[in-house]
Design a protein around this motif. Structure first.
Motif, PDB file in Angstrom:
ATOM      1  N   ILE A  53      60.029  48.263 -14.109  1.00 34.09           N
ATOM      2  CA  ILE A  53      61.118  47.533 -14.214  1.00 34.09           C
ATOM      3  C   ILE A  53      62.008  47.158 -14.482  1.00 34.09           C
ATOM      4  N   TYR A  54      60.975  45.529 -14.038  1.00 36.82           N
ATOM      5  CA  TYR A  54      61.473  44.195 -15.129  1.00 36.82           C
ATOM      6  C   TYR A  54      61.269  44.849 -16.543  1.00 36.82           C
ATOM      7  N   THR A  57      64.969  46.858 -16.773  1.00 38.74           N
ATOM      8  CA  THR A  57      65.679  45.937 -16.673  1.00 38.74           C
ATOM      9  C   THR A  57      65.842  44.594 -17.468  1.00 38.74           C
ATOM     10  N   ARG A  58      64.596  44.032 -18.604  1.00 37.58           N
ATOM     11  CA  ARG A  58      65.497  42.945 -19.309  1.00 37.58           C
ATOM     12  C   ARG A  58      66.306  44.597 -20.782  1.00 37.58           C
ATOM     13  N   ASN A  60      68.279  46.470 -20.453  1.00 33.10           N
ATOM     14  CA  ASN A  60      69.690  46.809 -19.283  1.00 33.10           C
ATOM     15  C   ASN A  60      70.346  45.741 -19.842  1.00 33.10           C
ATOM     16  N   GLY A  62      69.605  42.739 -18.662  1.00 34.74           N
ATOM     17  CA  GLY A  62      69.567  41.952 -17.112  1.00 34.74           C
ATOM     18  C   GLY A  62      70.301  43.179 -15.494  1.00 34.74           C
ATOM     19  N   VAL A  63      70.758  43.670 -16.091  1.00 39.12           N
ATOM     20  CA  VAL A  63      71.416  44.476 -14.864  1.00 39.12           C
ATOM     21  C   VAL A  63      70.300  45.816 -14.261  1.00 39.12           C
ATOM     22  N   ARG A  64      70.245  45.102 -13.444  1.00 36.93           N
ATOM     23  CA  ARG A  64      68.558  45.736 -12.578  1.00 36.93           C
ATOM     24  C   ARG A  64      68.655  47.188 -12.998  1.00 36.93           C
ATOM     25  N   VAL A  65      67.492  47.782 -12.823  1.00 36.66           N
ATOM     26  CA  VAL A  65      67.602  48.825 -12.809  1.00 36.66           C
ATOM     27  C   VAL A  65      65.839  49.331 -11.712  1.00 36.66           C
ATOM     28  N   TYR A  66      66.465  50.427 -10.926  1.00 38.29           N
ATOM     29  CA  TYR A  66      65.559  50.393  -9.390  1.00 38.29           C
ATOM     30  C   TYR A  66      65.348  52.050  -9.448  1.00 38.29           C
ATOM     31  N   ASN A  85      68.833  53.456 -14.860  1.00 36.98           N
ATOM     32  CA  ASN A  85      69.445  53.986 -15.910  1.00 36.98           C
ATOM     33  C   ASN A  85      69.395  55.263 -16.614  1.00 36.98           C
TER      34      ASN A  85
END
Length: 100
Positions: A53-54, A57-58, A60, A62-66, A85
């Motif tokens: 996930i970290y 997110t990086r 992307n 900084g847009v949170r991926v879950y 994503n």
């Protein structure tokens, strides 16, 4: 060291007159642009869901991926993680992350 040496040379009058455009550009560059390649590949990410996930997110910006969903794929014989994503990820036989 090389960067500091070039900046020192920039301040000498002969070099300043002759190589001003090149040295000025080098000496005024931010350290962020001098930094070497810090990319990380998916297969280098630690084999935990939090690390995935970290990393995503990086990637992307900084847009949170879950994790949207996870399920066991009988054909692969592995747990597959469906992420926000749009990607689906699992671990290969060596325990490294890969896309399905």
């Amino acid at each position: 060291m090389q960067h500091a040496f070039l900046c020192f040379l920039f301040h000498t009058s002969w070099l300043q007159a002759r190589f001003f455009p090149v040295l000025n550009k080098i000496c005024s560059m931010s350290q962020a642009f001098v930094k070497e390649n810090d990319e990380q590949w998916l297969h280098e990410v630690s084999p935990t869901l939090n690390a995935l996930i970290y990393y995503l997110t990086r990637e992307n910006n900084g847009v949170r991926v879950y994790e949207r969903n996870s399920f066991f794929d009988a054909k692969l014989g592995k747990t597959v993680h469906v992420m926000s994503n749009g990607g689906t990820y699992t671990k290969d036989n060596e325990g490294r992350w890969c896309m399905v």
